[in-house]
Design an enzyme around this catalytic site. Structure first.
Site, mmCIF file in Angstrom:
data_model
loop_
_atom_site.group_PDB
_atom_site.id
_atom_site.type_symbol
_atom_site.label_atom_id
_atom_site.label_comp_id
_atom_site.label_asym_id
_atom_site.label_seq_id
_atom_site.Cartn_x
_atom_site.Cartn_y
_atom_site.Cartn_z
ATOM 1 C CD GLU A 130 -0.952 -2.026 3.101
ATOM 2 O OE1 GLU A 130 0.172 -1.850 2.615
ATOM 3 O OE2 GLU A 130 -1.228 -1.757 4.294
ATOM 4 N N GLY A 141 0.810 -1.222 0.000
ATOM 5 C CA GLY A 141 0.000 0.000 0.000
ATOM 6 C C GLY A 141 0.840 1.268 0.000
ATOM 7 N N PRO A 142 0.432 2.292 -0.723
ATOM 8 C CG PRO A 142 0.331 4.536 -1.433
ATOM 9 C CD PRO A 142 1.154 3.577 -0.614
ATOM 10 C CB CYS A 198 11.092 5.902 2.039
ATOM 11 S SG CYS A 198 11.306 7.591 1.521
HETATM 12 C C1 LIG Z 1 6.494 1.962 2.857
HETATM 13 S S1 LIG Z 1 4.851 1.567 2.681
HETATM 14 C C2 LIG Z 1 4.841 0.732 1.127
HETATM 15 C C3 LIG Z 1 4.759 1.657 -0.046
HETATM 16 C C4 LIG Z 1 4.392 0.926 -1.327
HETATM 17 N N1 LIG Z 1 5.323 -0.144 -1.611
HETATM 18 C C5 LIG Z 1 4.352 1.862 -2.509
HETATM 19 O O1 LIG Z 1 5.295 1.925 -3.285
HETATM 20 O O2 LIG Z 1 3.332 2.529 -2.673
HETATM 21 C C6 LIG Z 1 4.686 0.243 3.802
HETATM 22 C C7 LIG Z 1 3.311 -0.420 3.774
HETATM 23 O O3 LIG Z 1 3.388 -1.600 4.542
HETATM 24 C C8 LIG Z 1 2.160 -1.803 5.178
HETATM 25 N N2 LIG Z 1 2.379 -2.764 6.278
HETATM 26 C C9 LIG Z 1 2.754 -2.516 7.548
HETATM 27 N N3 LIG Z 1 2.847 -3.654 8.233
HETATM 28 C C10 LIG Z 1 2.544 -4.648 7.382
HETATM 29 C C11 LIG Z 1 2.453 -6.055 7.511
HETATM 30 N N4 LIG Z 1 2.709 -6.650 8.671
HETATM 31 N N5 LIG Z 1 2.098 -6.760 6.437
HETATM 32 C C12 LIG Z 1 1.820 -6.158 5.248
HETATM 33 N N6 LIG Z 1 1.858 -4.833 5.079
HETATM 34 C C13 LIG Z 1 2.235 -4.092 6.123
HETATM 35 C C14 LIG Z 1 1.759 -0.426 5.603
HETATM 36 O O4 LIG Z 1 0.383 -0.356 5.849
HETATM 37 C C15 LIG Z 1 2.194 0.400 4.375
HETATM 38 O O5 LIG Z 1 1.144 0.515 3.478
#
Ligand SMILES: C[S@@+](CC[C@H](N)C(=O)[O-])C[C@H]1O[C@@H](n2cnc3c(N)ncnc32)[C@H](O)[C@@H]1O
Length: 517
Positions: free
Chosen positions: A355, A332-333, A453
């Site tokens: 996600e 996400g997103p 990031c």
């Molecule tokens: C850094 S963001 C990812 C951004 C995404 N890859 C993009 O390019 O748009 C990290 C994401 O990991 C999700 N997240 C957090 N803990 C998680 C888990 N245990 N399993 C899967 N997703 C998780 C968060 O909700 C968030 O949307």
């Protein structure tokens, strides 16, 4: 992480700098409506009907109290919402601009004031504390936010001092009546020096306390300056350049989706320029990116070039054996899932995008519509337990882990003041667990890209080293540098890569590529 574009028509917006060098706000007060001609706010503010109001004693008309002009009023409301309600400026401000009907230069001015004031809050507070002779925390919050806005205008824009002072006093009259004299006195004291003069007065010595000096000079918390300096190998000059970048308006990049848009043609279409590094990047010079036909039609999406590069690195890394099952474990997103999904479509592969947050999983589904992507709204750590996430099953896996986001501070103006060192332990635990799950999910010989990031070494090198050591499988580091475009400068000694705003114009993305033995 890819943040939303800074709102407003950024081509028009004055740029904030440490000195008054970059602001072009001064022109704004020429040819603008007189204060009071335009109403300041809806509902509880000064009347919208014009410059003269009815005398309370009856009948006789006299000049009404000057109203606050709409851009400053909106900026104040956005700043107050951030501090009072823990709101995010990049979410509340566009809604306020829309509600108030602010467009063009007015919207750009409100945006510059909001973002600039929030980015500089730490240093503005130190200056206000000195000028007021009392701790800024002891000033009534509405008056404090108005003073921050006024001080920002005085020190970082070309708004004439008299306009910055009088508009702020007008604002204080509406949000903290009784404090107008105080506000006037504080702002006159602030106006007695320029930004460099205040740094010279208040910052610790560069020689004896270089971190403290940089923190005050460029308005970042000291722990973040220290983390940046460490990630940059102790190079304080480059650290300063990074801090300066964090205070600038960030660029907006598009990703031309492979197979769906050609970046050169897209650059022509949107009057942008092809990116310097990513084969899919287009740099935008103005406009509202979300409204572009290419974006609404799904041919492109808004995505920092660094995010494109790290996602593409996973896709181009050499791999023996089957290559049809790709996994994005933190999707996400959906920015990287959008790019990986388009690449998967070209290569006959399929992406599973995981996600944990339901609303973000819905965003991933939207971002990947029409692409060979299956979205799973589940916890990425359930690899092996969830039948849809079997162990040893995937050929390429991306872990774009939740992190402090210190690499994209320029996109989130309030974030540097909200983040705390205490955020690190729970985040790094989650990062290790997700990376370990990714190493379980990938087949022997398959590849895992770990991305953050954030350049904080605890979230980058420490997490990768710990997880690969403790996962129970043999894991090799793949040199990530050749997976980025040839000739890209400043990639260091490998095998991991750290991108930087001040070197590459991207967010500070970290990339490690691991091969399961
Ligand atoms: C850094 S963001 C990812 C951004 C995404 N890859 C993009 O390019 O748009 C990290 C994401 O990991 C999700 N997240 C957090 N803990 C998680 C888990 N245990 N399993 C899967 N997703 C998780 C968060 O909700 C968030 O949307």
């Amino acid at each position: 992480m890819t943040g939303p574009a800074e709102p407003g028509r950024f081509s028009d917006a004055p740029r904030g700098g440490r000195s008054g060098d970059a602001g072009r706000g001064g022109d704004r007060d020429r040819g603008r409506p007189e204060r009071g001609e335009r109403p300041g706010r809806r509902g509880d503010g000064p009347p919208r009907e014009g410059r003269f109001g009815a005398d309370r004693r009856g009948g006789v008309r006299r000049p009404a109290r000057p109203a606050v002009d709409l851009p400053r009023h909106v900026a104040y409301q956005a700043i107050a919402a951030v501090h009072r309600d823990d709101a995010y400026a990049n979410l509340v401000l566009p809604a306020m601009l829309r509600d108030e009907g602010l467009t063009g230069r007015d919207a750009a001015f409100a945006t510059e004031l909001t973002y600039g004031t929030l980015r500089h809050t730490g240093t503005l507070d130190a200056i206000i504390t000195d000028a007021a002779g009392r701790d800024v925390q002891r000033i009534d919050p509405p008056v404090r936010d108005a003073l921050r806005l006024g001080t920002y205008q005085l020190l970082h824009t070309r708004v004439p001092a008299h306009a910055a002072v009088s508009s702020t006093v007008d604002l204080v009259r509406t949000v903290g009546p009784g404090a107008t004299g105080f506000a006037n006195a504080v702002l006159r004291e602030v106006a007695g020096r320029d930004a460099d003069g205040w740094v010279a007065k208040l910052a610790p010595s560069e020689e004896t306390d270089p971190i403290g000096h940089l923190a005050l000079a460029y308005s970042h918390p000291q722990w973040i300056v220290r983390a940046f300096a460490e990630a940059l190998g102790g190079d304080l000059r480059e650290t300063a350049r990074l801090l300066i970048e964090d205070n600038e308006r960030p660029p907006v990049h598009l990703c031309a989706r492979p197979g769906l848009a050609d970046p050169v043609a897209l650059a022509d279409e949107v009057r942008g320029a092809p990116g310097a590094f990513s084969p899919y990047a287009v740099y935008l010079s103005g406009g509202a990116p979300g409204e572009l036909a290419a974006v609404t039609e799904g041919r492109a999406h808004v995505q920092d070039e660094g995010s494109q590069l790290v996602a593409n690195a996973l896709a181009v890394a050499p791999l023996d054996g089957p290559d049809g099952r790709w996994l994005d474990l933190c999707a996400g997103p959906g920015g990287k899932a959008g790019l990986l999904g388009a690449l998967a479509a070209e290569r006959g592969a399929r992406l599973t995008a995981v996600e944990v947050a339901e609303h973000r999983a819905r965003l991933v589904a939207q971002a990947t519509r029409g692409l060979p992507v299956t979205v799973l709204n589940t916890d990425g750590r359930t690899v092996g337990a969830d039948p849809k996430l079997p162990e040893g099953h995937f050929d390429r896996v991306l872990v774009d882990a939740p992190c402090t986001g210190l690499g994209s501070l320029r996109r989130r103006p309030e974030s540097r003041w909200r983040r705390q060192p205490s955020d690190l332990p729970p985040l790094t635990r989650l990062q290790r667990e997700l990376l370990t799950a990714a190493l379980r999910a990938v087949r022997p010989g398959g590849l895992v890209a770990y991305v953050t990031c954030s350049p904080h070494t605890v979230e980058t090198h420490v997490t990768v080293t710990e997880a690969s050591r403790r996962c129970g499988f043999p894991v090799d580091f793949v040199d990530a540098r050749p997976l980025l475009p040839a000739g890209m400068p400043g990639l260091g000694d490998g095998p991991t890569v750290q991108l930087w705003p001040q070197r590459h114009g991207t967010d500070a993305m970290f990339l490690a590529v691991l091969r399961r033995g």
